[in-house]
Motif scaffolding. Sequence first.
Motif, short mmCIF file in Angstrom:
data_model
loop_
_atom_site.label_atom_id
_atom_site.label_comp_id
_atom_site.label_asym_id
_atom_site.label_seq_id
_atom_site.Cartn_x
_atom_site.Cartn_y
_atom_site.Cartn_z
N GLU A 1 45.51 41.94 87.21
CA GLU A 1 44.52 41.74 86.16
C GLU A 1 44.76 42.61 84.93
OE1 GLU A 1 40.49 41.41 87.42
OE2 GLU A 1 41.01 40.50 89.36
N VAL B 1 36.47 49.99 89.63
CA VAL B 1 35.34 49.40 90.37
C VAL B 1 34.58 48.41 89.50
CG1 VAL B 1 33.09 49.91 91.43
CG2 VAL B 1 35.07 51.30 91.99
N ARG B 2 34.38 48.78 88.23
CA ARG B 2 33.64 47.90 87.32
C ARG B 2 34.43 46.62 87.00
NH1 ARG B 2 33.27 51.21 83.53
NH2 ARG B 2 34.83 50.40 82.08
N GLU B 3 35.70 46.77 86.69
CA GLU B 3 36.51 45.61 86.28
C GLU B 3 36.81 44.66 87.44
OE1 GLU B 3 37.42 44.73 83.16
OE2 GLU B 3 36.15 46.39 82.52
N LYS C 1 34.93 44.46 90.11
CA LYS C 1 33.64 44.13 90.75
C LYS C 1 33.66 44.43 92.25
CE LYS C 1 32.31 40.53 87.41
NZ LYS C 1 33.36 40.83 86.43
N LEU C 2 34.15 45.63 92.58
CA LEU C 2 34.21 46.04 93.98
C LEU C 2 32.81 46.43 94.46
CD1 LEU C 2 37.38 48.36 93.90
CD2 LEU C 2 37.25 45.95 94.56
N GLU C 3 32.47 46.01 95.66
CA GLU C 3 31.17 46.34 96.25
C GLU C 3 31.33 47.59 97.12
OE1 GLU C 3 29.51 43.04 98.28
OE2 GLU C 3 29.49 41.73 96.51
#
Length: 324
Positions: free
Chosen positions: A170, A221-223, A225-227
């Motif tokens: 990405e 984490v934000r990019e 979208k890790l939970e």
Amino acid sequence: MSDNVRTYTAEHVDEEQEPESTADEELRCPECGGQLATDTEHGETVCADCGLVVEEDEIDRGPEWRAFDSREKDEKSRVGAPTTNMMHDKGLSTNIGWQDKDAYGKSLSSRQREKMQRLRTWNERFRTRDSKERNLKQALGEIDRMASALGLPDNVRETASVIYRRALDEDLLPGRSIEGVATAALYAAARQAGTPRSLDEIAGVSRVEKDEIARTYRYVVRELKLEIQPADPESYVPRFASDLGLSDESERRARGLLDTAKSQGIHSGKSPVGLAAAAVYAAALLTNEKVTQSEVSEVASISEVTIRNRYHELLEAEDGITMD
């Protein structure tokens, strides 16, 4: 009319049940209806009751060799390891051994050794075809090194490798170091797997600064979208207790102190590592096991001041429950 309907229904049911009965017949002897058994040594299927040979000259799809222990099995096996995300080529490329011996175990001549060394060099070059693969190879090697230093299991390394691959796909790396993103991926994977390591521990084995790790971690984490759930203080307790050589009773007592703290809301806004360290220290004192604040501080990589502050808060919460 009703008789015709009944007849049709019966025939319909028989047709539906026919495949099941056929499958059942295949597992039974056609002569006596006995149970069939496979004789792998002779390549035959025989009836266990009457001895009728139902099939013969069957193909053996197993290896042509026999092994009597796991070591012999590994030596004789000619298949490679399963694919893995922990290698840049997923383990599908060829590796040339470093032993400098032929198939019979004999040492190679000096000319052959030179030739094999040149082949190894070219093989390493061909394994990484472009800059993206070289980037991946360096990052996965870094993840493996840090995970080994932190004692993290293979499933965490695998998850960290997948996270890094996603970040690379990405295009999240421009403007960030390979080591920084690799460290952030490992930190996130450890938290996802329920075997978290503190930021100080991660920074201790990384080649980048703590602030860069934290900044890169938040970005990844934000990019992606890790939970990732907030770290649970209890997940640190077994490791701290083990490193300090404490008993199971102390570990249970530490978990109890943390449960009480959660019920009182004391854990909110506080470092889970500090709470876990204080709970382990308090539990050791309550079970008459000799542990100093300095020892706990060294194991948990946190200051003695933090341990003392959290320690008093935990005991106050425990006393409040007891008085109620």
